[in-house]
Write a protein that holds these residues in place. Structure first.
Motif, mmCIF file in Angstrom:
data_model
loop_
_atom_site.group_PDB
_atom_site.id
_atom_site.type_symbol
_atom_site.label_atom_id
_atom_site.label_comp_id
_atom_site.label_asym_id
_atom_site.label_seq_id
_atom_site.Cartn_x
_atom_site.Cartn_y
_atom_site.Cartn_z
ATOM 1 N N LYS A 99 0.845 -1.194 0.000
ATOM 2 C CA LYS A 99 0.000 0.000 0.000
ATOM 3 C C LYS A 99 0.887 1.253 0.000
ATOM 4 C CE LYS A 99 -4.620 0.604 1.775
ATOM 5 N NZ LYS A 99 -5.557 0.262 2.833
ATOM 6 N N GLU A 100 1.888 1.227 0.873
ATOM 7 C CA GLU A 100 2.826 2.345 0.980
ATOM 8 C C GLU A 100 3.670 2.438 -0.294
ATOM 9 O OE1 GLU A 100 6.609 4.305 1.993
ATOM 10 O OE2 GLU A 100 6.351 2.258 1.335
ATOM 11 N N TYR A 101 4.091 1.290 -0.793
ATOM 12 C CA TYR A 101 4.930 1.204 -2.000
ATOM 13 C C TYR A 101 4.238 1.866 -3.192
ATOM 14 C CZ TYR A 101 7.815 -1.135 -5.597
ATOM 15 O OH TYR A 101 8.645 -1.404 -6.661
ATOM 16 N N LEU A 102 2.965 1.490 -3.370
ATOM 17 C CA LEU A 102 2.217 2.009 -4.532
ATOM 18 C C LEU A 102 1.885 3.492 -4.350
ATOM 19 C CD1 LEU A 102 -0.062 -1.111 -5.046
ATOM 20 C CD2 LEU A 102 1.623 -0.287 -6.688
ATOM 21 N N SER A 103 1.493 3.861 -3.123
ATOM 22 C CA SER A 103 1.078 5.254 -2.939
ATOM 23 C C SER A 103 2.259 6.220 -3.033
ATOM 24 C CB SER A 103 0.327 5.427 -1.620
ATOM 25 O OG SER A 103 1.179 5.119 -0.556
ATOM 26 N N HIS A 104 3.483 5.717 -2.842
ATOM 27 C CA HIS A 104 4.668 6.571 -2.972
ATOM 28 C C HIS A 104 5.414 6.324 -4.281
ATOM 29 C CE1 HIS A 104 3.845 7.062 1.331
ATOM 30 N NE2 HIS A 104 4.427 8.237 1.176
ATOM 31 N N PHE A 105 4.767 5.641 -5.202
ATOM 32 C CA PHE A 105 5.342 5.393 -6.538
ATOM 33 C C PHE A 105 6.758 4.827 -6.451
ATOM 34 C CE2 PHE A 105 2.514 9.160 -6.835
ATOM 35 C CZ PHE A 105 1.491 8.579 -7.570
ATOM 36 N N GLU B 70 3.944 8.783 -11.917
ATOM 37 C CA GLU B 70 3.893 10.017 -11.142
ATOM 38 C C GLU B 70 3.981 11.236 -12.070
ATOM 39 O OE1 GLU B 70 6.850 10.133 -8.061
ATOM 40 O OE2 GLU B 70 5.801 11.713 -6.968
ATOM 41 N N ARG B 73 0.761 11.598 -14.211
ATOM 42 C CA ARG B 73 -0.379 12.144 -13.449
ATOM 43 C C ARG B 73 -0.158 13.604 -13.053
ATOM 44 N NH1 ARG B 73 -2.372 6.864 -9.984
ATOM 45 N NH2 ARG B 73 -3.135 5.758 -11.816
ATOM 46 N N ASP B 78 -2.790 10.004 -17.537
ATOM 47 C CA ASP B 78 -2.837 8.738 -16.810
ATOM 48 C C ASP B 78 -2.308 7.615 -17.702
ATOM 49 O OD1 ASP B 78 -3.216 7.083 -14.666
ATOM 50 O OD2 ASP B 78 -5.393 7.007 -14.808
ATOM 51 N N MET B 99 -4.827 -1.249 -7.444
ATOM 52 C CA MET B 99 -5.145 -0.119 -6.544
ATOM 53 C C MET B 99 -4.680 1.195 -7.163
ATOM 54 S SD MET B 99 -4.374 -0.961 -2.569
ATOM 55 C CE MET B 99 -2.669 -1.496 -2.729
ATOM 56 N N LEU B 100 -3.620 1.125 -7.955
ATOM 57 C CA LEU B 100 -2.991 2.337 -8.484
ATOM 58 C C LEU B 100 -3.351 2.611 -9.944
ATOM 59 C CD1 LEU B 100 -0.951 4.601 -7.799
ATOM 60 C CD2 LEU B 100 0.878 3.075 -8.507
#
Lengths: 139, 117
Positions: A99-105, B70, B73, B78, B99-100
């Motif tokens: 979760k952290e990995y993906l949200s911080h790219f 990143e 976006r 996207d 999720m991403l």
């Protein structure tokens, strides 16, 4: 129960030879009776292991060997991958929080995590200047 | 050596489609990186990756999408993905990538998600 059977391949430490080990593993996994999705996953686990050895163990030097051995024993499909590159300490690799990995790219560092997610058992050993990775998946 | 190709085409709505074909591993990822870089250099940020002919992806391949998402976006674009075989999708899924990223069945559906944005 079928007798224990052992198969071996050796590839040079170059990413352009990864396809050889993938073909070797997928053919054996198919012969062992795994379904397509598992064949693909086991192949990826071995690809990740060899890629890590090329990248971190041999630092992309292409003049080394990676030995891959498969032992089919009853339901069990055992893969042994060995190299004489830099000693690998599995404790030095943090398990990613996805979760952290993906949200911080984030990027990279997923090979060992994938291997552990895919295989039933993943163990590392360093003996007589050789790293040996042992992975098992059963039918 | 591993066989991997990328074909890029434009469709309506300033959307660029990357068609991936073959085996995406540590050896072939530079080909995909170059293709993404080319689109970004041209300020093309609405990207659909059509995976219909993608046979294989390892974590090296997954890392390419992480390297560019990143930036894409940040420029109001996207990277959306379509037409994945179940075995390729299962690897994305195993790591939580849905999720991403929008991963949908068809290219039409992926392109349609841009129009709604």
């Amino acid at each position: 129960m079928a007798a224990k059977q052992t198969y071996r391949i050796s590839i040079p430490s170059r990413t352009d030879d990864l396809h050889k080990v993938r073909t070797f593993i997928s053919d054996l996994a198919r012969a062992h009776g795994f379904v397509d999705d598992d064949i693909n996953k086991i192949t990826i686990a071995v690809d990740e292991a060899c890629t890590n050895i090329i990248k971190h163990g041999y630092n992309y030097s292409p003049h080394h060997e990676i030995e891959v051995e498969v032992v089919r024993n009853g339901q069990q499909f055992e893969i042994l991958i060995s190299d004489n590159g830099k000693q690998f300490d599995p404790g030095s690799v943090e398990t990613p929080d996805m979760k952290e990995y993906l949200s911080h790219f984030r990027r990279g560092g997923l090979g060992l995590y994938l291997m552990k997610r895919i295989m039933d058992k993943v163990e590392f050993d360093f003996n007589r200047d050789r790293n040996t990775l042992r992975m098992i998946k059963s039918l | 050596m591993s066989d991997f190709k990328v074909n890029i085409r434009e469709r309506s709505g300033s959307i660029h489609v990357m068609e991936l074909k073959g085996y995406l591993d540590a050896h072939t990822t530079p080909i995909l990186e170059d293709s993404f870089q080319k689109l970004l250099n041209e300020k093309k940020y609405r990207i659909v990756v059509n995976c219909r002919e993608l046979n294989y992806i390892s974590s090296a391949g997954l890392g390419v999408f992480m390297a560019f998402i990143e930036d894409v976006r940040a420029n109001e674009g996207d990277i959306k993905m379509s037409d994945m075989s179940p075995k390729v999708f299962n690897i994305f899924d195993l790591l939580g990538f849905p999720m991403l990223y929008d991963i949908v069945k068809t290219e039409e559906e992926a392109a349609g998600k841009f129009s709604k944005n």
